[in-house]
Design a protein around this motif. Structure first.
Motif, PDB file in Angstrom:
ATOM      1  N   THR A   1     -16.165  15.026   0.143  1.00 11.23           N
ATOM      2  CA  THR A   1     -15.173  15.878   0.545  1.00 11.23           C
ATOM      3  C   THR A   1     -14.022  15.132   1.144  1.00 11.23           C
ATOM      4  OG1 THR A   1     -16.202  17.824   0.754  1.00 11.23           O
ATOM      5  CG2 THR A   1     -14.533  17.450   1.935  1.00 11.23           C
ATOM      6  N   HIS A   2     -14.732  14.372   2.094  1.00  9.12           N
ATOM      7  CA  HIS A   2     -13.228  13.530   2.771  1.00  9.12           C
ATOM      8  C   HIS A   2     -13.180  12.240   1.737  1.00  9.12           C
ATOM      9  CE1 HIS A   2     -12.637  11.298   6.394  1.00  9.12           C
ATOM     10  NE2 HIS A   2     -12.093  10.256   5.709  1.00  9.12           N
ATOM     11  N   CYS A   3     -13.173  11.566   0.798  1.00 12.78           N
ATOM     12  CA  CYS A   3     -12.967  11.080   0.260  1.00 12.78           C
ATOM     13  C   CYS A   3     -11.539  12.345  -1.089  1.00 12.78           C
ATOM     14  CB  CYS A   3     -13.579  10.669  -0.995  1.00 12.78           C
ATOM     15  SG  CYS A   3     -14.428   9.416  -0.093  1.00 12.78           S
ATOM     16  N   ARG A   4     -12.545  13.148  -1.721  1.00 13.42           N
ATOM     17  CA  ARG A   4     -11.444  14.189  -2.531  1.00 13.42           C
ATOM     18  C   ARG A   4      -9.980  15.186  -1.521  1.00 13.42           C
ATOM     19  NH1 ARG A   4     -16.328  17.395  -5.107  1.00 13.42           N
ATOM     20  NH2 ARG A   4     -16.391  15.824  -7.343  1.00 13.42           N
ATOM     21  N   ILE A   5     -10.317  15.659  -0.634  1.00 10.30           N
ATOM     22  CA  ILE A   5      -8.790  15.374   0.345  1.00 10.30           C
ATOM     23  C   ILE A   5      -8.270  14.786   0.751  1.00 10.30           C
ATOM     24  CG2 ILE A   5      -9.713  17.934   1.269  1.00 10.30           C
ATOM     25  CD1 ILE A   5     -10.073  16.376   3.569  1.00 10.30           C
ATOM     26  N   ARG A   6      -8.699  12.727   0.003  1.00 11.76           N
ATOM     27  CA  ARG A   6      -7.359  12.458   0.674  1.00 11.76           C
ATOM     28  C   ARG A   6      -6.854  12.086  -1.057  1.00 11.76           C
ATOM     29  NH1 ARG A   6      -9.816  13.345   5.111  1.00 11.76           N
ATOM     30  NH2 ARG A   6      -8.994  11.993   6.725  1.00 11.76           N
ATOM     31  N   GLY A   7      -7.200  12.998  -2.020  1.00  9.04           N
ATOM     32  CA  GLY A   7      -6.242  12.009  -3.181  1.00  9.04           C
ATOM     33  C   GLY A   7      -7.428  11.133  -3.382  1.00  9.04           C
TER      34      GLY A   7
ATOM     35  N   TYR B   1       0.640  -0.956  -0.526  1.00  2.15           N
ATOM     36  CA  TYR B   1       0.160   0.048  -0.132  1.00  2.15           C
ATOM     37  C   TYR B   1       0.807   1.763   0.467  1.00  2.15           C
ATOM     38  CZ  TYR B   1      -3.089  -3.540   1.460  1.00  2.15           C
ATOM     39  OH  TYR B   1      -4.053  -4.365   1.043  1.00  2.15           O
ATOM     40  N   GLY B   2       2.143   1.470  -0.583  1.00  2.04           N
ATOM     41  CA  GLY B   2       2.798   1.956  -0.625  1.00  2.04           C
ATOM     42  C   GLY B   2       2.186   3.623  -1.080  1.00  2.04           C
ATOM     43  N   THR B   3       1.422   3.264  -1.754  1.00  2.40           N
ATOM     44  CA  THR B   3       0.416   4.284  -3.197  1.00  2.40           C
ATOM     45  C   THR B   3      -0.384   5.299  -1.816  1.00  2.40           C
ATOM     46  OG1 THR B   3       0.889   2.786  -4.984  1.00  2.40           O
ATOM     47  CG2 THR B   3      -0.842   4.710  -4.505  1.00  2.40           C
ATOM     48  N   VAL B   4      -0.446   4.200  -0.859  1.00  2.00           N
ATOM     49  CA  VAL B   4      -1.317   5.111  -0.257  1.00  2.00           C
ATOM     50  C   VAL B   4      -0.907   5.827   0.767  1.00  2.00           C
ATOM     51  CG1 VAL B   4      -3.444   4.856   1.691  1.00  2.00           C
ATOM     52  CG2 VAL B   4      -3.418   3.292  -0.267  1.00  2.00           C
ATOM     53  N   VAL B   5       0.598   5.121   1.269  1.00  2.00           N
ATOM     54  CA  VAL B   5       1.238   5.719   2.175  1.00  2.00           C
ATOM     55  C   VAL B   5       1.927   7.174   1.528  1.00  2.00           C
ATOM     56  CG1 VAL B   5       3.407   5.770   2.941  1.00  2.00           C
ATOM     57  CG2 VAL B   5       1.780   3.591   3.437  1.00  2.00           C
ATOM     58  N   MET B   6       2.478   7.115  -0.150  1.00  3.68           N
ATOM     59  CA  MET B   6       2.647   8.477  -1.195  1.00  3.68           C
ATOM     60  C   MET B   6       1.194   9.417  -0.741  1.00  3.68           C
ATOM     61  SD  MET B   6       5.542   8.052  -1.212  1.00  3.68           S
ATOM     62  CE  MET B   6       5.603   9.048  -2.681  1.00  3.68           C
ATOM     63  N   LEU B   7       0.101   8.737  -1.115  1.00  2.08           N
ATOM     64  CA  LEU B   7      -0.910   9.813  -0.919  1.00  2.08           C
ATOM     65  C   LEU B   7      -0.710  10.735   0.776  1.00  2.08           C
ATOM     66  CD1 LEU B   7      -3.861   7.899  -2.227  1.00  2.08           C
ATOM     67  CD2 LEU B   7      -3.335   9.861  -2.770  1.00  2.08           C
ATOM     68  N   PHE B   8      -0.736   9.764   1.405  1.00  2.00           N
ATOM     69  CA  PHE B   8      -0.464  10.561   2.896  1.00  2.00           C
ATOM     70  C   PHE B   8       0.959  11.232   2.843  1.00  2.00           C
ATOM     71  CE2 PHE B   8       2.105   9.956   6.800  1.00  2.00           C
ATOM     72  CZ  PHE B   8       1.204  10.908   7.578  1.00  2.00           C
ATOM     73  N   ILE B   9       1.370  10.866   2.639  1.00  2.00           N
ATOM     74  CA  ILE B   9       3.004  12.256   2.614  1.00  2.00           C
ATOM     75  C   ILE B   9       2.547  13.291   1.774  1.00  2.00           C
ATOM     76  CG2 ILE B   9       5.317  12.368   1.693  1.00  2.00           C
ATOM     77  CD1 ILE B   9       6.006   8.692   1.994  1.00  2.00           C
ATOM     78  N   PHE B  10       1.897  13.363   0.828  1.00  2.00           N
ATOM     79  CA  PHE B  10       2.136  14.399  -0.453  1.00  2.00           C
ATOM     80  C   PHE B  10       0.657  15.226   0.785  1.00  2.00           C
ATOM     81  CE2 PHE B  10      -1.465  15.739  -3.024  1.00  2.00           C
ATOM     82  CZ  PHE B  10      -0.570  16.514  -3.945  1.00  2.00           C
TER      83      PHE B  10
ATOM     84  N   ILE C   1     -17.398   4.401   0.749  1.00  2.00           N
ATOM     85  CA  ILE C   1     -16.896   4.114   1.083  1.00  2.00           C
ATOM     86  C   ILE C   1     -15.671   5.086  -0.773  1.00  2.00           C
ATOM     87  CG2 ILE C   1     -18.066   2.821  -1.418  1.00  2.00           C
ATOM     88  CD1 ILE C   1     -16.135   0.814  -1.538  1.00  2.00           C
ATOM     89  N   CYS C   2     -14.401   4.814  -0.623  1.00  2.00           N
ATOM     90  CA  CYS C   2     -14.083   5.788  -1.593  1.00  2.00           C
ATOM     91  C   CYS C   2     -13.341   5.098  -1.707  1.00  2.00           C
ATOM     92  CB  CYS C   2     -12.655   6.288  -0.564  1.00  2.00           C
ATOM     93  SG  CYS C   2     -13.052   7.236   0.634  1.00  2.00           S
ATOM     94  N   GLU C   3     -12.653   5.444  -3.132  1.00  2.00           N
ATOM     95  CA  GLU C   3     -11.584   4.375  -4.397  1.00  2.00           C
ATOM     96  C   GLU C   3      -9.833   5.819  -4.211  1.00  2.00           C
ATOM     97  OE1 GLU C   3     -13.694   3.637  -7.585  1.00  2.00           O
ATOM     98  OE2 GLU C   3     -12.736   5.954  -8.874  1.00  2.00           O
ATOM     99  N   PHE C   4      -9.394   4.676  -4.754  1.00  2.00           N
ATOM    100  CA  PHE C   4      -8.090   5.786  -5.516  1.00  2.00           C
ATOM    101  C   PHE C   4      -7.153   4.811  -6.104  1.00  2.00           C
ATOM    102  CE2 PHE C   4      -8.583   6.201  -0.270  1.00  2.00           C
ATOM    103  CZ  PHE C   4      -8.423   7.365  -0.663  1.00  2.00           C
ATOM    104  N   LEU C   5      -6.984   5.480  -6.954  1.00  2.00           N
ATOM    105  CA  LEU C   5      -6.364   5.361  -8.061  1.00  2.00           C
ATOM    106  C   LEU C   5      -3.999   4.801  -8.392  1.00  2.00           C
ATOM    107  CD1 LEU C   5      -7.082   5.401 -11.157  1.00  2.00           C
ATOM    108  CD2 LEU C   5      -5.860   6.800 -11.518  1.00  2.00           C
ATOM    109  N   LYS C   6      -4.723   3.321  -8.656  1.00  2.00           N
ATOM    110  CA  LYS C   6      -3.345   3.719  -8.125  1.00  2.00           C
ATOM    111  C   LYS C   6      -2.411   3.709  -9.386  1.00  2.00           C
ATOM    112  CE  LYS C   6      -4.071  -1.404  -7.114  1.00  2.00           C
ATOM    113  NZ  LYS C   6      -3.999  -3.175  -7.379  1.00  2.00           N
ATOM    114  N   LYS C   7      -0.853   4.158  -9.076  1.00  2.00           N
ATOM    115  CA  LYS C   7      -0.163   4.639  -9.698  1.00  2.00           C
ATOM    116  C   LYS C   7       0.214   4.033 -10.911  1.00  2.00           C
ATOM    117  CE  LYS C   7       2.394   8.476  -8.057  1.00  2.00           C
ATOM    118  NZ  LYS C   7       2.482   8.284  -6.277  1.00  2.00           N
TER     119      LYS C   7
END
Ligand SMILES: *[C@@H]1O[C@H](CO)[C@@H](O)[C@H](O)[C@H]1NC(C)=O
Ligand SMILES: *[C@@H]1O[C@H](CO)[C@@H](O)[C@H](O)[C@H]1NC(C)=O
Length: 274
Positions: free
Chosen positions: A171-177, A12-21, A266-272
């Protein structure tokens, strides 16, 4: 224990990157933390203002006292030898040199800098508190994400167990990318449905609504429904005219529901992309 955790973390490195972002967006900067708290306590009260004295002989340098509150502004004096050390010592830091105040170091033009600029210091501390609170919220989110998440080839899905209205959820999903999840095919819909039921839930908001035009459902990114939908039998059925948002039930079926209801989502996040 740790190897599994590490695996998850890598996965889940991608998600962690999101966090760092996000940390960067919020401007969290823990290194800003000042090292001394000279201004946080004031144990010495200012004494009464004395008469202006004549310039005296240079006294011995007293021991620096604790930094006290800023006293009343005195008449402008000559910057020079410090006189009457005894009285000044009671008042506080006045009479010492600029180095008493860490904030003044390097930024002070002359020896005249003897008073700590506590206002500025407090502002920095206040901003730090806000940043730390944000960081904690982000950490909680990342922890939950790592604990429970689903994925398809293209996306991660994450159920947020906080009751929110449709707009708040969006909004919650969006601000987390990310976005509120937008199931566009049966396979994805099945992944989400399984996630809902395995989580012991009955319904969550998904990114679908007909707020703009009654009966014309679009995804949260404004793209229209195409050749996939999974309405529960008899739905959508908006007799009251208030059911403009969509929840997915644990069966995977869709039900139009009221947007202001507060439920999990439920939120979705696009993988890199590579
Ligand atoms: C409809 O679904 C099929 C697969 O079931 C897909 O190949 C096709 O691209 C879809 N059409 C549209 C317009 O999305
Ligand atoms: C569909 O949504 C409406 C409005 O929130 C609700 O009254 C109804 O019970 C829901 N149907 C199901 C099967 O949950």
């Amino acid at each position: 224990m740790s190897s599994m955790k590490e695996q998850q973390l890598r996965k889940y490195g991608t998600v962690v990157m999101l966090f760092i972002f996000q940390v960067q967006i919020f401007g969290l900067d823990v290194d800003n933390r000042p090292t001394t708290e000279v201004c946080s306590t004031h144990t010495i009260l200012p004494g009464p203002k004395g008469d202006e004295g004549e310039k005296g002989d240079r006294g011995e340098m007293g021991k620096p006292g604790k930094v006290g509150p800023k006293g009343p502004k005195g008449n402008k004096g000559v910057v020079g030898d410090v006189g009457d050390q005894g009285i000044i010592g009671k008042i506080g830091p006045i009479g010492g040199k600029g180095k008493f105040c860490p904030l003044c170091q390097g930024s002070c033009a002359s020896r005249a800098c003897t008073v700590c600029d506590c206002g500025r210091y407090r502002k920095v501390v206040g901003q730090l508190d806000i940043n730390v609170a944000r960081l904690k919220t982000s950490m909680k989110f990342v922890k939950n994400v790592i604990a429970g998440i689903r994925e398809t080839d293209e996306k991660f899905y994450y159920i947020v167990k906080e009751e929110k209205s449709y707009r708040e959820a969006l909004t919650h999903c969006r601000i987390r990318g990310g976005m509120l999840a937008m199931p566009r095919d049966e396979a994805t819909n099945a992944v989400i449905a399984d996630y809902i039921s395995k989580s012991g839930l009955f319904r969550v908001f998904i990114g679908l609504n007909d707020m703009e035009k009654e009966g014309h459902f679009v995804y949260a990114d404004n793209t229209p429904l195409q050749n996939y939908s999974n309405w529960k039998e008899g739905e959508p059925r908006d007799t009251s005219g208030h059911e403009d948002c969509v929840e997915m039930l644990s069966t995977g079926e869709w039900n139009d529901s009221e947007c202001h209801l507060t439920i999990y989502f439920i939120c979705e996040f696009l993988k890199k992309r590579k």
